[in-house]
Design an enzyme around this catalytic site. Structure first.
Site, mmCIF file in Angstrom:
data_model
loop_
_atom_site.group_PDB
_atom_site.id
_atom_site.type_symbol
_atom_site.label_atom_id
_atom_site.label_comp_id
_atom_site.label_asym_id
_atom_site.label_seq_id
_atom_site.Cartn_x
_atom_site.Cartn_y
_atom_site.Cartn_z
ATOM 1 N N ILE A 47 0.817 -1.210 0.000
ATOM 2 C CA ILE A 47 0.000 0.000 0.000
ATOM 3 C C ILE A 47 0.852 1.263 0.000
ATOM 4 O O ILE A 47 0.405 2.305 -0.455
ATOM 5 C CB ILE A 47 -1.028 -0.004 1.154
ATOM 6 C CG1 ILE A 47 -0.387 -0.186 2.521
ATOM 7 C CG2 ILE A 47 -2.032 -1.103 0.967
ATOM 8 C CD1 ILE A 47 -1.390 -0.414 3.612
ATOM 9 N N TYR A 201 3.648 -8.908 16.585
ATOM 10 C CA TYR A 201 3.208 -7.964 15.538
ATOM 11 C C TYR A 201 2.114 -7.046 16.103
ATOM 12 O O TYR A 201 2.184 -5.820 15.973
ATOM 13 C CB TYR A 201 2.693 -8.732 14.321
ATOM 14 C CG TYR A 201 2.095 -7.843 13.254
ATOM 15 C CD1 TYR A 201 2.912 -7.093 12.399
ATOM 16 C CD2 TYR A 201 0.706 -7.728 13.102
ATOM 17 C CE1 TYR A 201 2.361 -6.261 11.430
ATOM 18 C CE2 TYR A 201 0.154 -6.905 12.133
ATOM 19 C CZ TYR A 201 0.988 -6.173 11.303
ATOM 20 O OH TYR A 201 0.431 -5.343 10.348
ATOM 21 N N LYS A 205 2.052 -2.976 16.770
ATOM 22 C CA LYS A 205 1.014 -2.101 16.209
ATOM 23 C C LYS A 205 0.339 -1.290 17.324
ATOM 24 O O LYS A 205 -0.081 -0.156 17.095
ATOM 25 C CB LYS A 205 0.009 -2.927 15.409
ATOM 26 C CG LYS A 205 0.623 -3.533 14.136
ATOM 27 C CD LYS A 205 0.822 -2.486 13.063
ATOM 28 C CE LYS A 205 2.175 -2.449 12.438
ATOM 29 N NZ LYS A 205 2.314 -1.404 11.413
ATOM 30 N N SER A 236 -1.105 -8.060 0.157
ATOM 31 C CA SER A 236 0.172 -7.380 -0.076
ATOM 32 C C SER A 236 1.268 -8.399 0.203
ATOM 33 O O SER A 236 1.013 -9.593 0.262
ATOM 34 C CB SER A 236 0.307 -6.182 0.871
ATOM 35 O OG SER A 236 0.484 -6.638 2.195
HETATM 36 N N1 LIG Z 1 -1.603 -6.019 4.636
HETATM 37 C C1 LIG Z 1 -2.495 -5.916 5.598
HETATM 38 O O1 LIG Z 1 -3.511 -6.623 5.617
HETATM 39 C C2 LIG Z 1 -2.282 -4.924 6.724
HETATM 40 C C3 LIG Z 1 -3.221 -4.876 7.756
HETATM 41 C C4 LIG Z 1 -3.047 -3.968 8.783
HETATM 42 C C5 LIG Z 1 -1.951 -3.119 8.775
HETATM 43 N N2 LIG Z 1 -1.025 -3.186 7.780
HETATM 44 C C6 LIG Z 1 0.136 -2.263 7.827
HETATM 45 O O2 LIG Z 1 0.243 -1.554 6.605
HETATM 46 C C7 LIG Z 1 1.610 -1.173 6.374
HETATM 47 C C8 LIG Z 1 2.009 -1.525 4.947
HETATM 48 O O3 LIG Z 1 1.982 -2.931 4.799
HETATM 49 P P1 LIG Z 1 1.744 -3.706 3.422
HETATM 50 O O4 LIG Z 1 0.561 -4.566 3.632
HETATM 51 O O5 LIG Z 1 1.785 -2.779 2.286
HETATM 52 O O6 LIG Z 1 3.046 -4.676 3.449
HETATM 53 P P2 LIG Z 1 4.187 -5.025 2.385
HETATM 54 O O7 LIG Z 1 3.597 -5.214 1.034
HETATM 55 O O8 LIG Z 1 4.951 -6.128 2.997
HETATM 56 O O9 LIG Z 1 5.070 -3.691 2.372
HETATM 57 C C9 LIG Z 1 5.837 -3.347 3.500
HETATM 58 C C10 LIG Z 1 6.899 -2.327 3.126
HETATM 59 O O10 LIG Z 1 7.696 -2.059 4.298
HETATM 60 C C11 LIG Z 1 9.056 -2.141 3.919
HETATM 61 N N3 LIG Z 1 9.974 -2.462 5.016
HETATM 62 C C12 LIG Z 1 10.046 -3.600 5.748
HETATM 63 N N4 LIG Z 1 11.074 -3.542 6.596
HETATM 64 C C13 LIG Z 1 11.679 -2.341 6.392
HETATM 65 C C14 LIG Z 1 12.824 -1.704 6.939
HETATM 66 N N5 LIG Z 1 13.598 -2.290 7.860
HETATM 67 N N6 LIG Z 1 13.152 -0.466 6.501
HETATM 68 C C15 LIG Z 1 12.422 0.141 5.549
HETATM 69 N N7 LIG Z 1 11.333 -0.412 4.983
HETATM 70 C C16 LIG Z 1 10.978 -1.655 5.396
HETATM 71 C C17 LIG Z 1 9.086 -3.220 2.864
HETATM 72 O O11 LIG Z 1 10.300 -3.155 2.127
HETATM 73 P P3 LIG Z 1 10.944 -4.500 1.441
HETATM 74 O O12 LIG Z 1 10.144 -4.779 0.216
HETATM 75 O O13 LIG Z 1 12.346 -4.094 1.163
HETATM 76 O O14 LIG Z 1 10.847 -5.584 2.465
HETATM 77 C C18 LIG Z 1 7.865 -2.840 2.057
HETATM 78 O O15 LIG Z 1 8.171 -1.770 1.194
HETATM 79 C C19 LIG Z 1 2.423 -1.894 7.448
HETATM 80 O O16 LIG Z 1 2.739 -0.986 8.477
HETATM 81 C C20 LIG Z 1 1.473 -2.967 7.972
HETATM 82 O O17 LIG Z 1 1.753 -3.301 9.296
HETATM 83 C C21 LIG Z 1 -1.177 -4.064 6.744
#
Ligand SMILES: NC(=O)c1ccc[n+]([C@@H]2O[C@H](COP(=O)([O-])OP(=O)(O)OC[C@H]3O[C@@H](n4cnc5c(N)ncnc54)[C@H](OP(=O)(O)O)[C@@H]3O)[C@@H](O)[C@H]2O)c1
Ligand SMILES: *[C@@H]1O[C@H](CO)[C@@H](O)[C@H](O)[C@H]1NC(C)=O
Ligand SMILES: *[C@@H]1O[C@H](CO)[C@@H](O)[C@H](O)[C@H]1NC(C)=O
Length: 317
Positions: A47, A201, A205, A236
């Site tokens: 996202i 996790y 959060k 994602s």
């Molecule tokens: N997906 C869901 O259902 C969901 C639900 C609730 C909340 N969230 C929250 O939404 C946010 C975005 O998640 P997403 O679903 O888009 O996940 P995602 O597709 O896994 O993307 C996560 C991003 O964070 C980056 N990241 C991880 N470790 C890092 C580090 N040490 N330094 C800098 N960047 C780092 C990743 O980079 P790399 O590609 O290099 O690893 C990736 O760009 C997160 O905070 C997650 O907790 C997601």
């Protein structure tokens, strides 16, 4: 005849359920961002990337703050192409390294003149340790963003009205902050079973929500506001470190019940752009709507204690 009708009704209901409930609300703000600068952490995929594309389309100068040069530069091309903007920049940021966070902030403050929006989006779902020996999810999801925000606060104040958006999760409801474990082990929990990983996790959060709560209090009297949010359940890369058998088994379920990443970016965009939500600074959003938090997620004492511990862990105090 009745059978066909029955099947038709089920398909119809399933269709509308997905269109209306699963997809959720869209950010309706028409705000343009010409002349504004935004940072989106973890914007090479998921996202964060969709958020970056939307903000770039609105005219903002967008800094992609990502840990991998290779993935960051690939995303840079995608974001430029999909937004039609060339005001997009990649700057390396590894939230699992305090040194990297400091060097990102230094470079950013030296080379850019504004900061209007800081989107603390990056997140990880995996146990382990950061470069500084912190628990991985505590270190990346909370401490990295804590330090980053603090180092950029003067710039945000200089550019007010400005905003900080903190990606949390509805999972924070299951979270707790175990200060004894944090003091002893610099981690929210030590186990590595799937249940432990999920718990830590959720704990991380909850830290995001408490951080946002305390930040809003410290920003009272300024025009810098902050919001935490649940983006929805989204297809994602977040679950990439979980068992591939489990991922495969859940696929039919997630394809239907989870949002895509464009839908998943809507509540972030709402918090970043919606006019008139400034009085809601410090609050928590989901489905583009402000929500009530349980006591533990707006506990003044816990939020203050976490802030002070975080300061000492990243050498700010
Ligand atoms: N997906 C869901 O259902 C969901 C639900 C609730 C909340 N969230 C929250 O939404 C946010 C975005 O998640 P997403 O679903 O888009 O996940 P995602 O597709 O896994 O993307 C996560 C991003 O964070 C980056 N990241 C991880 N470790 C890092 C580090 N040490 N330094 C800098 N960047 C780092 C990743 O980079 P790399 O590609 O290099 O690893 C990736 O760009 C997160 O905070 C997650 O907790 C997601
Ligand atoms: C999101 O809000 C819309 C509009 O109010 C509603 O129809 C939908 O059911 C909500 N979805 C979720 C998951 O809460
Ligand atoms: C998750 O990451 C850890 C640490 O890198 C690794 O040891 C483990 O094998 C990974 N698990 C899966 C299922 O990818």
């Amino acid at each position: 005849m009745y059978l066909l009708l029955g099947i038709g009704v089920v398909i119809g209901v399933a269709y509308f359920y997905r269109e209306i409930v699963v997809k959720g609300k869209r950010c309706t703000s028409k705000v343009k961002l010409h002349g504004k600068t935004v940072i989106v952490t973890g914007s090479n995929t998921g996202i964060g990337k969709e958020t970056a594309i939307d903000l770039a389309k609105r005219g903002a100068r967008v800094i992609l703050a990502c840990r991998s040069r290779q993935r960051g530069e690939a995303a840079l091309e995608d974001v430029k192409r999909e937004s039609g903007s060339n005001q997009v920049v990649f700057m390396p940021l590894d939230l699992g390294s305090l040194k990297s966070v400091r060097s990102f902030a230094e470079t950013f403050l030296k080379t850019e003149s504004r900061l209007d929006l800081l989107i603390n989006n990056a997140g990880i779902f995996m146990q382990g340790r950061t470069e500084d020996g912190l628990g991985m999810m505590f270190g990346v999801n909370h401490i990295g963003h804590f330090l980053l925000t603090n180092l950029l606060l003067d710039r945000l104040k200089a550019c007010e009205p400005s905003r900080v958006v903190n990606l949390a999760s509805v999972g924070h409801n299951f979270g707790k902050v175990d200060f004894d474990c944090l003091n002893k082990h610099k981690a929210l929990g030590l186990g590595t079973s799937s249940m432990n990983v999920f718990q830590v996790y959720c704990d991380s959060k909850l830290c995001n929500v408490l951080f946002n709560h305390e930040l809003a209090k410290r920003l009272k009297g300024t025009k810098v506001t902050c919001y935490s949010l649940h983006p929805g359940a989204i297809n994602s890369e977040l679950a990439r470190n979980t068992s591939s058998i489990l991922q495969l088994a859940l696929k039919p379920f997630t394809i239907y019940f989870f949002k895509n990443t464009v839908q998943g970016a809507q509540t972030t965009l709402h918090c970043a752009l919606q006019e008139g939500i400034e009085p809601l600074s410090g609050r928590y959003f989901s489905n583009c709507t402000v929500r009530e938090l349980y006591e533990k997620a707006k506990d003044d004492a816990a939020a203050k204690k976490l802030w002070e511990l975080s300061e000492s862990l990243c050498g700010l105090s």
